[in-house]
Design a protein around this motif. Structure first.
Motif, PDB file in Angstrom:
ATOM      1  N   ARG A 161      54.094 -13.978   0.773  1.00 30.81           N
ATOM      2  CA  ARG A 161      55.094 -14.503  -0.060  1.00 30.81           C
ATOM      3  C   ARG A 161      56.502 -14.289   0.450  1.00 30.81           C
ATOM      4  N   VAL A 173      60.216 -18.136  -0.497  1.00 29.65           N
ATOM      5  CA  VAL A 173      59.735 -18.741  -1.763  1.00 29.65           C
ATOM      6  C   VAL A 173      60.932 -19.710  -2.331  1.00 29.65           C
ATOM      7  N   LEU A 190      62.187 -22.408  -5.312  1.00 33.68           N
ATOM      8  CA  LEU A 190      61.768 -23.055  -6.679  1.00 33.68           C
ATOM      9  C   LEU A 190      62.562 -24.094  -6.646  1.00 33.68           C
ATOM     10  N   PRO A 245      57.414 -23.724  -7.455  1.00 31.64           N
ATOM     11  CA  PRO A 245      57.478 -23.304  -6.008  1.00 31.64           C
ATOM     12  C   PRO A 245      57.019 -24.724  -5.385  1.00 31.64           C
ATOM     13  N   ARG A 246      57.889 -24.906  -4.246  1.00 27.36           N
ATOM     14  CA  ARG A 246      57.858 -25.847  -3.319  1.00 27.36           C
ATOM     15  C   ARG A 246      57.167 -25.557  -2.123  1.00 27.36           C
ATOM     16  N   SER A 259      64.050 -17.446  -2.804  1.00 27.37           N
ATOM     17  CA  SER A 259      63.774 -15.914  -2.817  1.00 27.37           C
ATOM     18  C   SER A 259      63.212 -15.343  -1.518  1.00 27.37           C
ATOM     19  N   TYR A 260      63.728 -14.057  -0.846  1.00 23.64           N
ATOM     20  CA  TYR A 260      63.228 -13.827   0.302  1.00 23.64           C
ATOM     21  C   TYR A 260      62.805 -12.156  -0.005  1.00 23.64           C
ATOM     22  N   THR A 277      67.954 -13.317  -3.510  1.00 19.77           N
ATOM     23  CA  THR A 277      68.142 -14.728  -3.642  1.00 19.77           C
ATOM     24  C   THR A 277      69.244 -15.606  -3.534  1.00 19.77           C
TER      25      THR A 277
END
Length: 671
Positions: A82, A85, A87, A93-94, A123-124, A137
Motif C-alpha cells: 500500500r 493510496v 481516496l 480508495p480508487r 497517501s504515500y 498526504t
C-alpha cells in the motif's frame, strides 16, 4: 585544557563513589559522548529522503482526469505494501497499478478507471535509503475547465454568490406561477361563496406566458453552461425545465376552453412538483425535501396570486358592497393559513440547509434567506393589521343577494383602506418573490461540491504562510481566488479547526470572506484583490491547540520570478563560509537559537528545495528590500527569503506544517 590539579581532584572524587554509581556514569558517558559529537557536527535541517514534487501538484485542480499520479523523491526509495493510496470525495480508495521507475526515485500510480470530477487525497508511504519510513498526504482535484475565455463561472458565476440573471428569470417563473395558480384558486373559492357572480378572469394566460419566458431563459443560460462543462451535469435540470415550460404552454393553450381551468390547474400543480424536485432541500432530504419545498412554493403562490386577484375583483365589483366584502374576507381567511405554512416550511428548509448558526450570517445564502424571512414576517404583520383595521365580518354561506342586494356599493373608507393595505401587502410580496428567486440562484455552502471550489489557478499564483500559536496557516492566491489550509500538531486524534477571515484592500475596503470548506482544514473563497498590498486577517480556532488571530500580506498583482531561485542557488553555493543563526518554533515551544558555520555547498545540501520541486516563485519588492516567496507543496513548506543585491539570502522564514524556522545569514570574508 584541564589543569593537573583539577584532573586529580575529579579522579579522587570519582574513586570515592560506589562501584554501581561509577558504572552508571561510564555508561552515560559512552552514550552521551557520541551523541554530543553528532549534535555538534550536525547542520540545521540536514538533508534526508523526502518527497520533492508530485504530478498532479499538491493543492491544484486539473481540467481533465490524470493518466497517472507520480511522486518524485530526493533519493532512491523502496515500496512497501500500500505504498500509494488515492481516496475519492467519499473516502473510498480508487484502484491503482503502482510501480517504481528504474531510477528508484519516482513512484507511479496509474488509475485503472478514469477519475471523475471531484476531490482526491493521495497517501504515500515509502522506505528511504537509510531505512526510514517516508509518509505523507496531499490533495488535488479534477474540475471543469476554468480560464479567462472558457470559464464555467462566466456562464453561471460563483455558486456562492447571487446571480442577477438567474434571479430575474426565476422571479419571472415564480411570478407567473403565482398569478396563474393563485388566481385560479381564489376564483373557485369566491365563485362558491358568491354563487358564480360574474367578475374577472384569473390571469392564467398572462401568468403562463411569464412562466414560459422564465423557463426558456433559464434553459438558454443552462445551454450556454453546458457548452463549457460536462453536459451530463446539467442534463437533469434541463429535463425539469423543459417539462415546466411544456406544462406552462398547456396551461396557456387550455385556459379559455371548457374545463380548461381544471386542466390548467393540474399543469400548474405539476410545475410546483417539479420545482420541489429541483430545489436545494431535495438534495439533502430527497423526497421529503422536495415535498417540503413544493408545499412552501404552493402556499406562497396562492398567497400572492390570491391577493392580486382580490385587488382585481375589488375594482370590478366596486359598486357591489357584499361582493367586495366576500372577496376580501375569503382571501383574508386563506392568507392567515398560507402565512403559517410559508413560515413553517421556510424555517424547516432553512435549518436543513444551514445547520450551523454561523452559516446564517457568514454566507450569502444565509444572509439572503434571512432577508426573505424578515420580509415574510413584515408581509404577514401587514396582512393581519389590514384585516383588523378593515373589521370585515365573515360572509354568509349562501350566495350574494340573500342578505342584501349585490349592487349595494362598498363604503368609501373600506374601499380606500382596502386599496392602501392591499398595495402595501402586494408590494412586499413582490419583494419576497424577488428575494426568493435570489435565494434559488445561490447554492447553499454545504451543497457546493468540492470540485466546484477546486480550480486551476488563473495566471500567476502566490503561496505564502504564517504561524499562529501552534497552528500553521498557508494561502494559495490567484486571480479572483483564495485557498487556505491549516495544520495543527498531529497527536493521533482528529482536530476540528474553525476559520473566519476578512480582507482589507489597498483602497481601504474591508470585506468579510465567504469561506467554504474544500476538504479537511481547507477553505476557499472568491476574492477581488486590489492593486497594492492586501491584508488578510484570519481568526483561527483549533481544538486542543493554541491559535488566535493572524495576518497575511498579499501583494497584488503577483510578480513571477521563475529564474531567481536558480540565481540564489548559484550565489549561495559559491560562498566559502556562511554563518547561520537559527531559531525553531514548534507546536510545543521555542528552541533557543543555534549557530553554525558551513560552506555554500554544505548549505545547499541541507536545503530541501535544492533538488527541485519549488513552485510559484514570486518576488515582492518594498523600497530597496526584495523578498522571494515560493513553496514546496508536496511537503507543505513555504519560504520567504530576503535577498541582498547579489541574490544572497540575508534572512528567511520557513513555515512548515508543524514548525516555524527563522534564519539569519552572514558571509564572513575568507581567511
Amino acid at each position: 585544557m584541564t589543569r593537573p590539579t583539577e584532573t586529580a581532584t575529579v579522579s579522587s572524587g570519582l574513586a570515592q563513589l560506589p562501584r554501581r554509581a561509577r558504572a552508571l556514569l561510564r555508561l552515560a558517558a559512552l552514550i552521551l559522548l557520541p551523541l554530543g559529537l553528532l549534535l555538534a557536527g550536525a547542520a540545521p535541517a540536514a538533508a534526508h529522503s523526502a518527497l520533492v514534487s508530485s504530478e498532479p501538484g499538491a493543492g491544484y485542480a486539473l481540467t481533465s482526469p490524470p493518466a497517472d499520479i507520480t511522486l518524485n523523491f530526493s533519493e532512491r526509495v523502496t515500496l512497501p505494501d500500500r505504498a500509494l493510496v488515492v481516496l475519492d470525495t467519499e473516502a473510498k480508495p480508487r484502484p491503482l497499478r503502482v510501480s517504481l521507475d528504474p531510477g528508484g526515485k519516482t513512484v507511479r500510480g496509474v488509475p485503472t478507471t478514469e477519475l471523475p470530477v471531484g476531490a482526491y487525497e493521495v497517501s504515500y508511504r515509502v522506505i528511504g535509503r537509510d531505512g526510514d519510513l517516508i509518509s505523507g498526504t496531499f490533495r488535488f482535484g479534477v474540475a471543469t475547465p476554468v480560464g479567462p475565455s472558457t470559464s464555467a463561472q462566466t456562464a453561471q458565476g460563483n455558486p456562492l454568490r447571487v446571480q442577477l440573471g438567474t434571479t430575474v428569470l426565476r422571479a419571472l417563473l415564480f411570478l407567473g406561477l403565482a398569478l396563474a395558480l393563485g388566481g385560479l384558486h381564489l376564483t373557485w373559492r369566491v365563485d362558491a361563496a358568491t354563487g358564480g357572480l360574474p367578475g374577472v378572469q384569473p390571469l392564467v394566460r398572462a401568468g403562463s406566458l411569464l412562466g414560459v419566458a422564465g423557463a426558456a431563459g433559464l434553459l438558454a443560460a443552462l445551454g450556454a453552461l453546458s457548452q463549457l462543462s460536462d453536459r451530463a451535469a446539467t442534463a437533469g435540470v434541463t429535463r425539469l425545465l423543459l417539462a415546466e415550460a411544456l406544462l406552462f404552454l398547456i396551461a396557456l393553450a387550455t385556459a379559455r376552453r371548457p374545463a380548461g381551468g381544471a386542466v390548467a390547474g393540474g399543469c400548474l400543480l405539476g410545475v410546483v412538483v417539479l420545482e420541489g424536485i429541483r430545489a436545494h432541500p431535495s438534495e439533502i432530504s430527497g423526497a421529503a425535501g422536495a415535498a417540503l419545498t413544493g408545499v412552501h412554493l404552493l402556499a406562497g403562490a396562492l398567497w400572492l396570486g390570491g391577493l392580486v386577484h382580490t385587488l382585481r375583483l375589488a375594482v370590478a365589483w366596486r359598486a357591489k358592497r357584499l361582493a367586495v366584502r366576500i372577496a376580501v374576507t375569503t382571501y383574508a381567511r386563506s392568507a392567515v393559513a398560507l402565512l403559517a405554512v410559508v413560515v413553517i416550511t421556510g424555517t424547516v428548509s432553512a435549518v436543513l440547509l444551514l445547520p450551523s448558526r454561523a452559516d446564517w450570517t457568514a454566507t450569502t445564502y444565509g444572509r439572503v434567506l434571512l432577508l426573505k424571512l424578515a420580509l415574510v414576517v413584515v408581509v404577514g404583520a401587514a396582512a393581519v393589521l389590514a384585516r383588523v383595521r378593515l373589521g370585515l365580518p365573515s360572509p354568509d354561506a349562501g350566495p350574494v343577494g340573500k342578505s342584501e342586494p349585490a349592487s349595494s356599493p362598498a363604503p368609501g373608507p373600506v374601499r380606500a383602506l382596502l386599496g392602501r393595505a392591499a398595495k402595501v401587502e402586494a408590494g412586499l410580496l413582490a419583494a419576497v418573490v424577488v428575494v426568493a428567486a435570489a435565494v434559488t440562484s445561490v447554492t447553499p455552502p454545504k451543497l457546493v461540491p468540492v470540485s466546484a471550489l477546486l480550480a486551476a489557478p488563473i495566471g500567476p499564483t502566490l503561496r505564502t504562510a504564517e504561524r499562529v500559536g501552534q497552528v500553521s496557516i498557508s494561502a494559495v492566491v490567484s486571480r479572483g481566488r483564495l485557498e487556505l489550509h491549516a495544520d495543527a500538531p498531529d497527536d493521533g486524534a482528529p482536530v476540528a479547526i474553525g476559520l473566519r477571515g476578512w480582507l482589507l484592500t489597498p483602497v481601504g475596503a474591508d470585506q468579510a470572506l465567504e469561506l467554504t470548506s474544500c476538504g479537511v482544514s481547507c477553505w476557499t473563497a472568491a476574492v477581488d484583490w486590489g492593486d497594492g498590498s492586501n491584508t488578510l486577517t484570519l481568526d483561527v480556532d483549533a481544538q486542543r491547540w493554541q491559535a488566535g488571530r493572524v495576518t497575511l500580506a498579499v501583494p497584488w498583482p503577483v510578480t513571477p520570478a521563475p529564474g531567481l531561485l536558480a540565481r540564489v542557488q548559484k550565489a549561495m553555493g559559491a560562498r566559502s563560509r556562511i554563518d547561520t543563526v537559527e531559531t525553531v518554533t514548534s507546536g510545543f515551544g521555542v528552541v533557543l537559537p543555534t549557530r553554525s558555520r558551513r560552506t555554500g555547498q554544505e548549505y545547499l545540501e541541507s536545503q530541501p528545495w535544492a533538488d527541485g520541486g519549488a513552485t510559484d516563485a514570486t518576488i515582492v519588492t518594498s523600497g530597496q528590500q526584495r523578498t522571494l516567496l515560493f513553496a514546496l507543496p508536496s511537503l507543505g513548506y513555504h519560504f520567504a527569503m530576503r535577498l541582498d543585491t547579489q541574490d544572497r539570502v540575508v534572512s528567511e522564514r520557513i513555515v512548515t506544517p508543524n514548525h516555524l524556522l527563522t534564519r539569519q545569514y552572514r558571509f564572513p570574508a575568507p581567511g
